[in-house]
Scaffold this motif. Structure first.
Motif, PDB file in Angstrom:
ATOM      1  N   LYS A   1       0.837  -1.205   0.031  1.00 40.01           N
ATOM      2  CA  LYS A   1      -0.019  -0.139   0.200  1.00 40.01           C
ATOM      3  C   LYS A   1       0.728   1.378  -0.169  1.00 40.01           C
ATOM      4  CE  LYS A   1      -3.600   2.545   2.753  1.00 40.01           C
ATOM      5  NZ  LYS A   1      -2.859   3.135   2.098  1.00 40.01           N
ATOM      6  N   GLN A   2       1.700   1.146   1.116  1.00 43.84           N
ATOM      7  CA  GLN A   2       2.568   2.545   0.930  1.00 43.84           C
ATOM      8  C   GLN A   2       3.710   2.660  -0.982  1.00 43.84           C
ATOM      9  OE1 GLN A   2       6.332   1.882   4.240  1.00 43.84           O
ATOM     10  NE2 GLN A   2       6.462   4.726   3.534  1.00 43.84           N
TER      11      GLN A   2
ATOM     12  N   ASP B   1       1.406   3.909  -3.361  1.00 47.69           N
ATOM     13  CA  ASP B   1       1.015   5.779  -3.095  1.00 47.69           C
ATOM     14  C   ASP B   1       1.689   6.563  -3.691  1.00 47.69           C
ATOM     15  OD1 ASP B   1      -1.964   5.347  -1.372  1.00 47.69           O
ATOM     16  OD2 ASP B   1      -0.854   5.457   0.460  1.00 47.69           O
TER      17      ASP B   1
ATOM     18  N   ASP C   1       1.686   9.033  -6.465  1.00 46.75           N
ATOM     19  CA  ASP C   1       2.133  10.911  -5.820  1.00 46.75           C
ATOM     20  C   ASP C   1       3.272  11.169  -7.168  1.00 46.75           C
ATOM     21  OD1 ASP C   1       1.944  12.738  -4.365  1.00 46.75           O
ATOM     22  OD2 ASP C   1       3.985  12.367  -3.937  1.00 46.75           O
TER      23      ASP C   1
ATOM     24  N   ASN D   1      -4.476  -0.163  -7.906  1.00 48.20           N
ATOM     25  CA  ASN D   1      -6.075   0.916  -7.934  1.00 48.20           C
ATOM     26  C   ASN D   1      -6.401   1.241  -7.612  1.00 48.20           C
ATOM     27  OD1 ASN D   1      -5.700  -0.491 -10.532  1.00 48.20           O
ATOM     28  ND2 ASN D   1      -6.913  -2.867 -10.232  1.00 48.20           N
ATOM     29  N   ASN D   2      -6.134   1.097  -5.133  1.00 50.09           N
ATOM     30  CA  ASN D   2      -7.025   1.678  -4.700  1.00 50.09           C
ATOM     31  C   ASN D   2      -6.599   2.806  -4.698  1.00 50.09           C
ATOM     32  OD1 ASN D   2      -8.289  -0.026  -4.230  1.00 50.09           O
ATOM     33  ND2 ASN D   2      -7.289  -1.053  -2.364  1.00 50.09           N
ATOM     34  N   ALA D   3      -5.096   2.734  -4.748  1.00 53.27           N
ATOM     35  CA  ALA D   3      -3.866   4.308  -4.540  1.00 53.27           C
ATOM     36  C   ALA D   3      -3.978   5.284  -5.662  1.00 53.27           C
ATOM     37  CB  ALA D   3      -2.624   3.754  -4.941  1.00 53.27           C
ATOM     38  N   LYS D   4      -4.530   4.552  -6.920  1.00 46.82           N
ATOM     39  CA  LYS D   4      -5.305   5.991  -8.282  1.00 46.82           C
ATOM     40  C   LYS D   4      -6.546   6.084  -7.572  1.00 46.82           C
ATOM     41  CE  LYS D   4      -4.116   4.288 -12.528  1.00 46.82           C
ATOM     42  NZ  LYS D   4      -3.940   3.471 -13.530  1.00 46.82           N
ATOM     43  N   GLU D   5      -7.241   4.970  -7.034  1.00 44.02           N
ATOM     44  CA  GLU D   5      -8.716   5.885  -6.933  1.00 44.02           C
ATOM     45  C   GLU D   5      -8.667   7.253  -5.770  1.00 44.02           C
ATOM     46  OE1 GLU D   5     -12.654   3.836  -6.166  1.00 44.02           O
ATOM     47  OE2 GLU D   5     -11.505   2.515  -6.467  1.00 44.02           O
ATOM     48  N   LYS D   6      -7.756   6.689  -4.953  1.00 44.06           N
ATOM     49  CA  LYS D   6      -7.891   7.933  -3.863  1.00 44.06           C
ATOM     50  C   LYS D   6      -7.272   8.841  -4.073  1.00 44.06           C
ATOM     51  CE  LYS D   6      -4.428   7.051  -0.435  1.00 44.06           C
ATOM     52  NZ  LYS D   6      -3.929   6.463  -0.064  1.00 44.06           N
ATOM     53  N   ALA D   7      -6.467   8.929  -5.133  1.00 45.11           N
ATOM     54  CA  ALA D   7      -5.710  10.264  -5.286  1.00 45.11           C
ATOM     55  C   ALA D   7      -6.374  11.115  -6.389  1.00 45.11           C
ATOM     56  CB  ALA D   7      -4.065   9.591  -5.748  1.00 45.11           C
ATOM     57  N   GLY D   8      -7.572  10.086  -7.266  1.00 42.28           N
ATOM     58  CA  GLY D   8      -8.144  10.515  -7.941  1.00 42.28           C
ATOM     59  C   GLY D   8      -7.386  10.727  -9.680  1.00 42.28           C
TER      60      GLY D   8
END
Length: 504
Positions: free
Chosen positions: A241-242, A245, A249, A287-294
């Protein structure tokens, strides 16, 4: 007879020729609207007056392209909208004639577009509609192209020679986590200091697993601060996860994930030390990181090295891509070698073609692009394409009186003009093929010096003269061709030389 003029950059003489011919209505045709296409459009508008310019491309126009104020003025679209997006089909070919364009400009060779088969067929349609392809070497001056003004366009970098996975198809083939090394940050800083190419591509893909280098995130951020394209090839087993991100980023453009099988058992057999469960976990984290960051980036692709052992699972890899939102699956293979005996699909083209066609059909149904590696040997094998035949047709079209004609045999290799391979020890090589002698070391010289040293100049001269060294002559990655054809490709790419113009 109207004409298609294909080139990357027209010389001032080329613009004068268009204007003197009474060209007032031009269609710019490209598979994708990259930044250098913007430059072509501006140059056309600034050099030819009056002129009306249209644009057709295969892919959506990016916001950066749409919001260019000068382009909005040229196209007379005050809101930055209205650019045409259309696939290169018979209907578009008909529209070229219906709209009475005086010329069609393609910023790259129309035969060598990204969608190879479709673009080549489109060129045939347009020629049938009374347009003639005018070779750009009839417009541009010929230059020596040995000593270059421009630095490489592609920096292929080994961020680390360590790897914690031992793929049976890997040339290194053992686990080198403890025995390899990482590229020191100071060497990478030297690479960045040499940049003068706006469109440089950085591929972190040589050697081992790049995410084993503890400085990789810092390296990635430095590349993106300079607004350069960044592609990372990885087995993804280290992505949690880290790290996901961080990847999103820092703005990685493209993440290529090695997936050499579509099911757990064979995946872990081929990629020894890798975990199927960790792969799936990494895909979810990304996929979660992209979704969270838009964020839309990075684009995630799968890379599958096909061999007889695993090619039957290519359709399964496509289904996996669909499940996790991966947009493209790229297949490559390898020439027969002693390391993986009897596994090369180049020895069984019908088998490769069978599963490639099945995967392409599946990809069309589920929205996943399935494509082959761009190397000439794959195109020749799968599409039964013969570059030499295409080049021969161009030479015949140019005629015996072409002052730039040179029929000496050579390899159609652009690497010494556009690519540089940089290893974690500082070693610099011109290609990933047969040339193994170091051309320099970043511990001793700056890259800008190495790029035009005697070794690089000699290699360019050998290829452009047809006097090939044994490593180049025996290279299986590049197709054979003619010196004049190679030079014309270099001109089409807009390679800039420090040398004087010369007569061929």
């Amino acid at each position: 007879m109207k004409e298609i003029i294909h080139h990357a950059r027209l010389s001032s003489n080329g613009f004068e020729r268009l204007q003197s011919a009474g060209i007032t209505k031009i269609l710019v045709l490209r598979s994708a609207p990259e930044q250098h296409v913007q430059e072509i459009i501006r140059s056309l508008a600034d050099s030819i007056s009056p002129v009306e310019i249209g644009l057709v491309c295969q892919k959506n126009v990016s916001p950066h392209f749409r919001n260019d104020r000068r382009l909005r003025e040229i196209f007379d679209y005050p809101d930055g909208v209205g650019f045409d997006k259309s696939y290169l089909d018979k209907q578009v070919a008909d529209q070229i004639v219906a709209n009475r364009y005086d010329a069609v400009v393609t910023p790259m060779n129309v035969e060598d577009g990204l969608n190879y088969e479709k673009v080549r067929q489109f060129a045939d349609w347009v020629c049938d509609l009374n347009y003639e392809i005018t070779p750009s070497w009839k417009i541009l001056e010929r230059r020596a192209l040995r000593r270059l003004k421009t630095m490489p366009r592609q920096y292929i970098i080994a961020a680390s020679s360590r790897c914690d996975v031992a793929c049976i198809l890997c040339a290194s083939g053992d686990r080198r986590t403890r025995f390899g090394s990482d590229m020191p940050y100071n060497i990478f800083e030297g690479i960045l200091s040499s940049l003068n190419n706006k469109h440089a591509f950085f591929g972190l893909l040589l050697g081992g697993e790049p995410f084993l280098n503890p400085d990789l995130v810092k390296i990635g951020r430095d590349i993106k601060k300079r607004n350069r394209f960044l592609s990372i090839t990885t087995h993804a087993n280290l992505i949690d996860k880290q790290l996901a991100d961080h990847i999103v980023d820092m703005g990685v453009d493209e993440l290529r994930i090695s997936v050499h099988a579509g099911q757990k058992r064979l995946y872990e057999k081929v990629m020894r030390g890798a975990s199927w469960d960790r792969l799936l976990s990494a895909l979810k984290a990304l996929n979660n990181a992209k979704e969270k960051a838009g964020a839309k980036l990075p684009k995630i692709y799968f890379i599958m090295t096909g061999m007889k052992l695993n090619i039957h699972q290519l359709p399964a890899v496509v289904r996996l891509a669909k499940e996790y939102g991966v947009s493209k699956v790229i297949i490559n293979t390898f020439m027969p070698n002693a390391r993986v005996t009897g596994q090369s699909l180049m020895e069984d083209i019908p088998l490769l073609r069978r599963y490639y066609d099945e995967a392409r059909e599946l990809g069309d149904d589920c929205g996943v692009v399935v494509t082959l590696d761009e190397a000439d040997n794959y195109r020749q094998a799968i599409f039964n394409d013969r570059p030499e035949e295409r080049h021969a047709a161009r030479r015949e079209e140019a005629g015996a009186g072409d002052a730039n004609r040179n029929d000496s045999p050579t390899k159609m290799c652009l690497d010494p003009w556009i690519n540089v391979h940089l290893y974690e020890t500082g070693v610099v090589l011109p290609c990933c093929g047969g040339v193994k002698t170091p051309f320099g070391n970043l511990d001793q010289d700056e890259l800008v010096t190495i790029w035009n040293n005697e070794l690089f100049i000699a290699l360019r001269d050998e290829i452009l003269s047809g006097r090939l060294r044994d490593e180049c002559r025996n290279c299986q990655l590049k197709a054979g061709g003619r010196v004049g054809d190679l030079w014309r490709q270099l001109v089409d790419l807009g390679i800039e030389s420090q040398d004087e113009t010369f007569a061929a």
